[in-house]
Motif scaffolding. Structure first.
Motif, PDB file in Angstrom:
ATOM      1  N   GLU A  81       0.831  -1.206   0.000  1.00  0.00           N
ATOM      2  CA  GLU A  81       0.000   0.000   0.000  1.00  0.00           C
ATOM      3  C   GLU A  81       0.868   1.260   0.000  1.00  0.00           C
ATOM      4  OE1 GLU A  81      -0.229  -2.752   1.755  1.00  0.00           O
ATOM      5  OE2 GLU A  81      -2.136  -2.974   2.778  1.00  0.00           O
ATOM      6  N   LEU A  82       2.040   1.213   0.672  1.00  0.00           N
ATOM      7  CA  LEU A  82       2.868   2.427   0.805  1.00  0.00           C
ATOM      8  C   LEU A  82       3.604   2.778  -0.483  1.00  0.00           C
ATOM      9  CD1 LEU A  82       4.624   1.955   4.303  1.00  0.00           C
ATOM     10  CD2 LEU A  82       2.614   3.328   3.780  1.00  0.00           C
ATOM     11  N   THR A  83       3.934   1.791  -1.295  1.00  0.00           N
ATOM     12  CA  THR A  83       4.777   2.061  -2.473  1.00  0.00           C
ATOM     13  C   THR A  83       4.219   1.427  -3.760  1.00  0.00           C
ATOM     14  OG1 THR A  83       6.151   0.122  -2.001  1.00  0.00           O
ATOM     15  CG2 THR A  83       6.900   2.215  -1.074  1.00  0.00           C
ATOM     16  N   PRO A  84       2.979   1.757  -4.118  1.00  0.00           N
ATOM     17  CA  PRO A  84       2.399   1.118  -5.308  1.00  0.00           C
ATOM     18  C   PRO A  84       2.907   1.692  -6.625  1.00  0.00           C
ATOM     19  CG  PRO A  84       0.864   2.713  -4.398  1.00  0.00           C
ATOM     20  CD  PRO A  84       2.024   2.664  -3.451  1.00  0.00           C
ATOM     21  N   PHE A  85       3.379   2.962  -6.598  1.00  0.00           N
ATOM     22  CA  PHE A  85       3.674   3.616  -7.878  1.00  0.00           C
ATOM     23  C   PHE A  85       4.950   3.076  -8.525  1.00  0.00           C
ATOM     24  CE2 PHE A  85       0.933   6.818  -5.690  1.00  0.00           C
ATOM     25  CZ  PHE A  85      -0.155   6.687  -6.549  1.00  0.00           C
ATOM     26  N   THR A  86       5.895   2.638  -7.720  1.00  0.00           N
ATOM     27  CA  THR A  86       7.076   1.975  -8.293  1.00  0.00           C
ATOM     28  C   THR A  86       6.630   0.694  -8.999  1.00  0.00           C
ATOM     29  OG1 THR A  86       8.421   2.825  -6.472  1.00  0.00           O
ATOM     30  CG2 THR A  86       9.344   1.012  -7.749  1.00  0.00           C
ATOM     31  N   ALA A  87       5.721  -0.041  -8.357  1.00  0.00           N
ATOM     32  CA  ALA A  87       5.237  -1.303  -8.952  1.00  0.00           C
ATOM     33  C   ALA A  87       4.526  -1.032 -10.274  1.00  0.00           C
ATOM     34  CB  ALA A  87       4.298  -2.000  -7.974  1.00  0.00           C
ATOM     35  N   LEU A  88       3.746   0.043 -10.311  1.00  0.00           N
ATOM     36  CA  LEU A  88       3.013   0.350 -11.540  1.00  0.00           C
ATOM     37  C   LEU A  88       3.971   0.803 -12.650  1.00  0.00           C
ATOM     38  CD1 LEU A  88      -0.093   2.011  -9.855  1.00  0.00           C
ATOM     39  CD2 LEU A  88       0.004  -0.234 -10.979  1.00  0.00           C
ATOM     40  N   ALA A  89       5.080   1.463 -12.259  1.00  0.00           N
ATOM     41  CA  ALA A  89       6.090   1.829 -13.264  1.00  0.00           C
ATOM     42  C   ALA A  89       6.756   0.559 -13.817  1.00  0.00           C
ATOM     43  CB  ALA A  89       7.133   2.757 -12.638  1.00  0.00           C
ATOM     44  N   ILE A  90       6.936  -0.439 -12.980  1.00  0.00           N
ATOM     45  CA  ILE A  90       7.492  -1.712 -13.464  1.00  0.00           C
ATOM     46  C   ILE A  90       6.490  -2.371 -14.431  1.00  0.00           C
ATOM     47  CG2 ILE A  90       8.239  -4.038 -12.760  1.00  0.00           C
ATOM     48  CD1 ILE A  90       9.140  -2.750 -10.070  1.00  0.00           C
ATOM     49  N   ALA A  91       5.196  -2.263 -14.086  1.00  0.00           N
ATOM     50  CA  ALA A  91       4.174  -2.835 -14.978  1.00  0.00           C
ATOM     51  C   ALA A  91       4.222  -2.183 -16.367  1.00  0.00           C
ATOM     52  CB  ALA A  91       2.784  -2.668 -14.354  1.00  0.00           C
ATOM     53  N   ARG A  92       4.478  -0.872 -16.406  1.00  0.00           N
ATOM     54  CA  ARG A  92       4.620  -0.175 -17.714  1.00  0.00           C
ATOM     55  C   ARG A  92       5.755  -0.792 -18.521  1.00  0.00           C
ATOM     56  NH1 ARG A  92       0.624   3.021 -19.285  1.00  0.00           N
ATOM     57  NH2 ARG A  92      -0.193   4.236 -17.579  1.00  0.00           N
ATOM     58  N   ALA A  93       6.865  -1.051 -17.837  1.00  0.00           N
ATOM     59  CA  ALA A  93       8.016  -1.633 -18.543  1.00  0.00           C
ATOM     60  C   ALA A  93       7.679  -3.041 -19.046  1.00  0.00           C
ATOM     61  CB  ALA A  93       9.235  -1.669 -17.612  1.00  0.00           C
ATOM     62  N   VAL A  94       6.914  -3.789 -18.256  1.00  0.00           N
ATOM     63  CA  VAL A  94       6.506  -5.138 -18.676  1.00  0.00           C
ATOM     64  C   VAL A  94       5.634  -5.048 -19.924  1.00  0.00           C
ATOM     65  CG1 VAL A  94       5.060  -7.117 -18.021  1.00  0.00           C
ATOM     66  CG2 VAL A  94       6.681  -6.147 -16.360  1.00  0.00           C
ATOM     67  N   GLU A  95       4.694  -4.095 -19.903  1.00  0.00           N
ATOM     68  CA  GLU A  95       3.803  -3.920 -21.059  1.00  0.00           C
ATOM     69  C   GLU A  95       4.620  -3.539 -22.299  1.00  0.00           C
ATOM     70  OE1 GLU A  95       1.403  -0.366 -20.989  1.00  0.00           O
ATOM     71  OE2 GLU A  95      -0.258  -1.375 -22.003  1.00  0.00           O
ATOM     72  N   GLU A  96       5.513  -2.557 -22.119  1.00  0.00           N
ATOM     73  CA  GLU A  96       6.297  -2.091 -23.269  1.00  0.00           C
ATOM     74  C   GLU A  96       7.335  -3.124 -23.688  1.00  0.00           C
ATOM     75  OE1 GLU A  96       7.688   1.898 -22.461  1.00  0.00           O
ATOM     76  OE2 GLU A  96       5.697   2.388 -21.666  1.00  0.00           O
ATOM     77  N   GLY A  97       7.665  -4.030 -22.802  1.00  0.00           N
ATOM     78  CA  GLY A  97       8.568  -5.132 -23.165  1.00  0.00           C
ATOM     79  C   GLY A  97       7.871  -6.189 -24.010  1.00  0.00           C
ATOM     80  N   GLY A  98       6.589  -5.975 -24.296  1.00  0.00           N
ATOM     81  CA  GLY A  98       5.877  -6.843 -25.232  1.00  0.00           C
ATOM     82  C   GLY A  98       5.316  -8.114 -24.612  1.00  0.00           C
ATOM     83  N   VAL A  99       5.289  -8.189 -23.317  1.00  0.00           N
ATOM     84  CA  VAL A  99       4.720  -9.377 -22.669  1.00  0.00           C
ATOM     85  C   VAL A  99       3.215  -9.400 -22.955  1.00  0.00           C
ATOM     86  CG1 VAL A  99       4.277 -10.450 -20.421  1.00  0.00           C
ATOM     87  CG2 VAL A  99       6.500  -9.396 -20.886  1.00  0.00           C
ATOM     88  N   PRO A 100       2.680 -10.509 -23.449  1.00  0.00           N
ATOM     89  CA  PRO A 100       1.268 -10.524 -23.861  1.00  0.00           C
ATOM     90  C   PRO A 100       0.307 -10.204 -22.721  1.00  0.00           C
ATOM     91  CG  PRO A 100       2.409 -12.512 -24.606  1.00  0.00           C
ATOM     92  CD  PRO A 100       3.357 -11.792 -23.703  1.00  0.00           C
ATOM     93  N   PRO A 101      -0.839  -9.596 -23.034  1.00  0.00           N
ATOM     94  CA  PRO A 101      -1.833  -9.251 -22.009  1.00  0.00           C
ATOM     95  C   PRO A 101      -2.229 -10.472 -21.187  1.00  0.00           C
ATOM     96  CG  PRO A 101      -2.473  -8.362 -24.151  1.00  0.00           C
ATOM     97  CD  PRO A 101      -1.265  -9.217 -24.389  1.00  0.00           C
ATOM     98  N   GLY A 102      -2.392 -10.262 -19.893  1.00  0.00           N
ATOM     99  CA  GLY A 102      -2.838 -11.356 -19.019  1.00  0.00           C
ATOM    100  C   GLY A 102      -1.697 -12.092 -18.344  1.00  0.00           C
ATOM    101  N   VAL A 103      -0.494 -12.039 -18.958  1.00  0.00           N
ATOM    102  CA  VAL A 103       0.643 -12.761 -18.360  1.00  0.00           C
ATOM    103  C   VAL A 103       1.018 -12.119 -17.025  1.00  0.00           C
ATOM    104  CG1 VAL A 103       3.088 -13.355 -18.670  1.00  0.00           C
ATOM    105  CG2 VAL A 103       1.490 -13.567 -20.590  1.00  0.00           C
ATOM    106  N   VAL A 104       0.932 -10.773 -16.987  1.00  0.00           N
ATOM    107  CA  VAL A 104       1.236 -10.059 -15.741  1.00  0.00           C
ATOM    108  C   VAL A 104       0.106  -9.068 -15.452  1.00  0.00           C
ATOM    109  CG1 VAL A 104       2.821  -8.434 -14.599  1.00  0.00           C
ATOM    110  CG2 VAL A 104       3.732 -10.201 -16.123  1.00  0.00           C
TER     111      VAL A 104
END
Ligand code: NAD
Length: 487
Positions: free
Chosen positions: A178-201
């Motif tokens: 709960e205290l540090t969600p925005f770093t996690a969401l920035a990592i999710a952006r990198a996962v998306e832009e890394g081309g990982v198919p939807p649903g995998v993460v």
């Protein structure tokens, strides 16, 4: 930067806000609100899990080099964005910017490391009693992983799970703190832009009690990879309603032994670094130090001076500061409780013991690095995890006494020793009952060697090949052959 704090979650390849209540996220150095996240609803959690199940066979059956390419791409994106993501981390967690940047760079390396491991997953051929039988052992990805992480290393503690699980062929639903969600969401952006198919993460925001617990209880989750407190780790182990694989990286109460042969300069420097870095909010922080009696007073005085010399500041204004704010009020209150307990039982205050003075520290969760001498195992600082900038020191007479004191703990995460004698090194490395033992260094972990706790510090390993093997099932295939015709 505004985008980084919008608070939409990454759900099955889409960005949308949680349908549950809002949770305010603040900068612990200033108490200013930096954004809000919203809790994932029951139906959003169900959707993320269903998507992870659907994506699993597709991701698992991709050739390993293809999965590895995605991981390398994510590593490169994270590396390029190190400063941007580090800034987010400093704003929500409090650690100085340079330190946060170092964490993002190590996160990027983690993705590259597991990209390289992904293509080196081998099985075994096992001989049978007779020649007409042969046994093969294969490694197959477990399935859907729920990765649940704490706030002290907002990036790496997600990355060790996510990169290893993706390399193995698993799909992952991340529940960041709960205290540090925005770093996690920035990592999710990198996962998306890394081309990982939807649903995998997917990365689902919200509280542990609701979103985390829903993942723990879901029959769609095959494995829980958890880092956090002993209390929650134990609750997770008890509350899983179906059989699941579990890895638990929990708390510690880590000792350091300084023998009479030690290099005093190195021991003081190491103790100051590992007791106070990240404001002591490290599971493998040095919590208690045992020093050979002839050097005890000198060590205590020098460690006090080293603690006083550390620069505390707002980690955005002063990126090179040694220490920033603590992440929230809770670990600060616990630190004060442990301090009061020790002082009440006869400990001697050598350094720190109060908040730093000045307007810039007035609203944040700041505390001076604190050294206590003459500590005993009657005191909480020597027996429980403080998770704050507080360390207790005590003298010892024989090496056997030092080992007994160090092992006198329900925890077994990491232990440290400073000694110049080979015999002492060997003895200590064998007798200390901890998952990691670091000698003449306080950097106990490297990405290519296994890291995990013993006793109440947890089960399972992260880092190294072993960290990826946690995400595989083994399959034994036994084949009987006939003699070919004419043989
Ligand atoms: P915590 O246990 O309170 O929370 C960790 C995560 O679990 C958070 O995401 C939280 O939301 C979630 N959670 C809480 N209740 C839950 C539930 N009922 N079901 C599922 N998830 C739930 O820990 P914390 O205060 O965030 O982190 C500090 C602790 O983490 C310390 O004890 C520290 O030692 C430990 N830690 C261990 C390691 C390690 O590698 N061994 C590393 C870092 C931190």
């Amino acid at each position: 930067m505004t985008n980084a704090f919008e608070g939409a979650m990454y759900l099955a390849g889409r960005w949308e806000r949680g349908q549950g209540p809002d949770i305010r996220v603040e900068n612990p150095a200033t108490a200013e609100t930096i954004g809000t996240i919203s809790e994932a609803s029951t139906s959003q959690i169900a959707e993320a899990l269903a998507a992870a199940r659907t994506a699993f066979p597709v991701w698992a059956n991709l050739p390993a080099p293809v999965r590895a390419q995605h991981l390398k791409r994510i590593g490169a994106i994270l590396s390029q964005r190190a400063v941007e993501i580090a800034t987010i981390m400093t704003m929500e967690q409090g650690k100085p910017l340079n330190e946060a940047r170092g964490e993002i760079e190590k996160l990027a390396q983690t993705f590259v490391f597991y990209a390289e491991e992904a293509v080196r997953v081998h099985g075994e051929i096992i001989p049978n009693d007779t020649e007409d039988f042969q046994s093969f052992v294969f490694r197959e990805p477990i399935g859907v992983v729920a990765a649940i992480s704490p706030w002290n290393y907002p990036a790496e503690l997600i990355g060790w799970k996510l990169a290893a699980a993706l390399a193995a062929g698993c799909t992952v639903v991340v529940k960041p703190p709960e205290l540090t969600p925005f770093t996690a969401l920035a990592i999710a952006r990198a996962v998306e832009e890394g081309g990982v198919p939807p649903g995998v993460v997917s990365v689902l925001t919200g509280s542990g009690e609701t979103v985390g617990q829903a993942l723990v209880e879901s029959p769609l989750v095959d494995k829980i990879a958890f880092t956090g407190s002993n209390r929650v780790g134990l609750a997770i182990q008890k509350s899983a309603t179906t059989i699941k694989r579990l890895s638990l990286e929990l708390g510690g109460n880590c000792p350091m032994i300084v023998t009479a042969s030690a290099d005093m300069d190195a021991a003081v420097k190491g103790a100051a670094r590992r007791s106070f870095r990240n404001m002591g909010q490290i599971c493998i922080a040095v919590n208690r130090i045992y020093v050979a009696r002839p050097m005890y007073e000198e060590f205590v005085t020098r460690l006090g001076a080293a603690a006083d010399a550390l620069v505390i500041d707002n980690g955005l204004d002063n990126p090179a500061a040694d220490l920033g704010a603590m992440a929230s009020g809770a670990p600060l209150e616990k630190t004060k409780r442990h301090l009061a307990d020790a002082l009440g039982k006869g400990a001697r205050l050598v350094a720190g013991g109060s908040a730093p003075q000045g307007e810039k520290f007035a609203r944040g969760h700041f505390f001076r690095p604190t050294v206590l001498a003459d500590c005993t195992h009657e005191m909480q600082v020597m027996t429980e995890e403080t998770f704050g900038p507080l360390v207790g020191v005590a003298p010892f007479d024989t090496l056997a006494d030092a080992v007994a004191l160090a092992n006198d703990s329900p925890f077994g995460l990491a232990a440290y020793a400073y000694t110049k004698l080979m015999d002492e090194m060997r003895h200590l490395s064998r007798r200390l009952d901890f998952g990691s033992v670091a000698i003449n260094t306080v950097d106990a972990g490297i990405i290519n060697a296994p890291y995990g706790g013993r006793k109440q510090s947890g089960i399972g390993y992260e880092h190294g090949r072993e960290g990826m093997f946690e995400y595989f099932n083994l399959k034994h295939v036994r084949v009987r052959y006939d003699l070919p015709e004419g043989a």
